[in-house]
Design an enzyme around this catalytic site. Structure first.
Site, PDB file in Angstrom:
ATOM      1  N   LEU A  18     -16.201   4.086  10.573  1.00  0.00           N
ATOM      2  CA  LEU A  18     -16.303   2.629  10.613  1.00  0.00           C
ATOM      3  C   LEU A  18     -16.789   2.151  11.974  1.00  0.00           C
ATOM      4  CD1 LEU A  18     -12.925   1.710   8.838  1.00  0.00           C
ATOM      5  CD2 LEU A  18     -15.151   2.195   7.793  1.00  0.00           C
ATOM      6  N   ASP A  58      -9.160   7.014  25.498  1.00  0.00           N
ATOM      7  CA  ASP A  58      -7.943   7.099  24.701  1.00  0.00           C
ATOM      8  C   ASP A  58      -7.374   5.683  24.693  1.00  0.00           C
ATOM      9  OD1 ASP A  58      -5.317   7.255  23.801  1.00  0.00           O
ATOM     10  OD2 ASP A  58      -4.845   9.090  24.905  1.00  0.00           O
ATOM     11  N   SER A 147      -5.406  -1.857   7.131  1.00  0.00           N
ATOM     12  CA  SER A 147      -5.650  -1.053   5.934  1.00  0.00           C
ATOM     13  C   SER A 147      -4.941  -1.731   4.776  1.00  0.00           C
ATOM     14  CB  SER A 147      -5.085   0.369   6.110  1.00  0.00           C
ATOM     15  OG  SER A 147      -5.015   1.050   4.871  1.00  0.00           O
ATOM     16  N   TYR A 160       1.936   5.265   8.569  1.00  0.00           N
ATOM     17  CA  TYR A 160       0.624   4.623   8.529  1.00  0.00           C
ATOM     18  C   TYR A 160       0.739   3.175   8.074  1.00  0.00           C
ATOM     19  CZ  TYR A 160      -4.347   4.009   7.458  1.00  0.00           C
ATOM     20  OH  TYR A 160      -5.646   3.564   7.413  1.00  0.00           O
ATOM     21  N   THR A 195     -15.598   8.001   4.763  1.00  0.00           N
ATOM     22  CA  THR A 195     -15.844   8.342   6.162  1.00  0.00           C
ATOM     23  C   THR A 195     -15.743   9.853   6.343  1.00  0.00           C
ATOM     24  OG1 THR A 195     -13.512   8.105   6.749  1.00  0.00           O
ATOM     25  CG2 THR A 195     -14.892   6.129   6.891  1.00  0.00           C
TER      26      THR A 195
END
Length: 254
Positions: A18, A58, A147, A160, A195
């Protein structure tokens, strides 16, 4: 309309998926893009392709994110951030063998997906606040990545789903905070996207995932995410929204 031509942008996670598609879309719109990613080889290649800048980053590291933002601001006024850096993890809260979900990976996912996103947002927004304003006193815009697991988290997605729900949840308060400096904030909540995560997956697996989508019956592609991200960045009346980009899918428990 926020004009990104001649401006700079930072895309975290810009070396692939993405983020890469978004970096390429922003470059096509005339922005100088800083590809901020841990993957130095791939990140440098993407940056070279789009005549941008690569900064090894990072997103959980304050100094590295600051370096990426500084590189962008040195090239041109920083007016856009798209925060794509993140990853997934799957484990049940209590495993089939009776063991509890390990705490370390839960902490890691929250640190990367949530704290890493906020780290990039706060540092980029501070740089945007120094810009000369455009129309409507607008100085910049930010897009975060959540998400659909934030709303329809499946079995094994506690870490997640929690991290992405928090990204969605902080969108409005951050947008309210940043209204004082003329910076808008929106979040995209993608569904199943084709992806690099699925590069090794058989086509039958992708077909199964696509079949669960309401319409069109396929996985999303990164260019569709990039298109929406660009619209959210440039459309000055889009603010404080979390938008599902999922073809109408609603995740089942598993």
């Amino acid at each position: 309309m926020l004009d990104l031509a001649g401006a700079s942008a930072v895309v975290t996670g810009g070396a692939s998926g993405l983020g890469e598609a978004t970096a390429r879309r922003l470059a096509a719109g005339g922005a100088t893009v800083v590809v901020a990613d841990k993957n130095e080889e791939r990140g440098a290649q993407v940056a070279a392709d789009i005549k941008g800048i690569f900064v090894a980053t990072d997103v959980t590291d304050e100094a590295q994110v600051q370096a990426a933002v500084d590189a962008a601001a040195a090239a041109a006024p920083l007016r856009a951030l798209v925060a794509c850096a993140g990853t997934g993890y799957a484990a049940r809260t209590v495993g089939r063998d009776g063991t509890p979900h390990p705490l370390a990976p839960f902490e890691f996912i929250v640190k990367l997906n949530l704290i890493g996103t906020f780290n990039a947002v706060r540092i980029a927004a501070a740089a945007m606040a120094k810009n000369d304003p455009q129309n409507d006193n607008e100085r910049g815009a930010i897009v975060c990545t959540a998400s659909v697991a934030a709303f329809d988290g499946q079995i094994g997605q506690a870490a997640y789903g929690a991290s992405k729900a928090a990204v969605a949840g902080m969108t409005l308060p951050i947008a309210r905070d940043l209204s004082a400096v003329g910076v808008r904030v929106n979040t995209i909540a993608p569904g199943t996207m084709d992806t690099a995560l699925f590069d090794m997956a058989p086509q039958a697996v992708k077909d199964t995932l696509g079949a669960a989508v309401l319409f069109p019956k396929r996985m999303g592609v990164p260019e569709e995410f990039a298109s929406l991200a660009y619209e959210l960045l440039t459309n000055s009346y889009m603010n404080a929204e979390v938008i599902r980009l999922d073809g109408g899918i609603r995740f089942q428990p598993k």
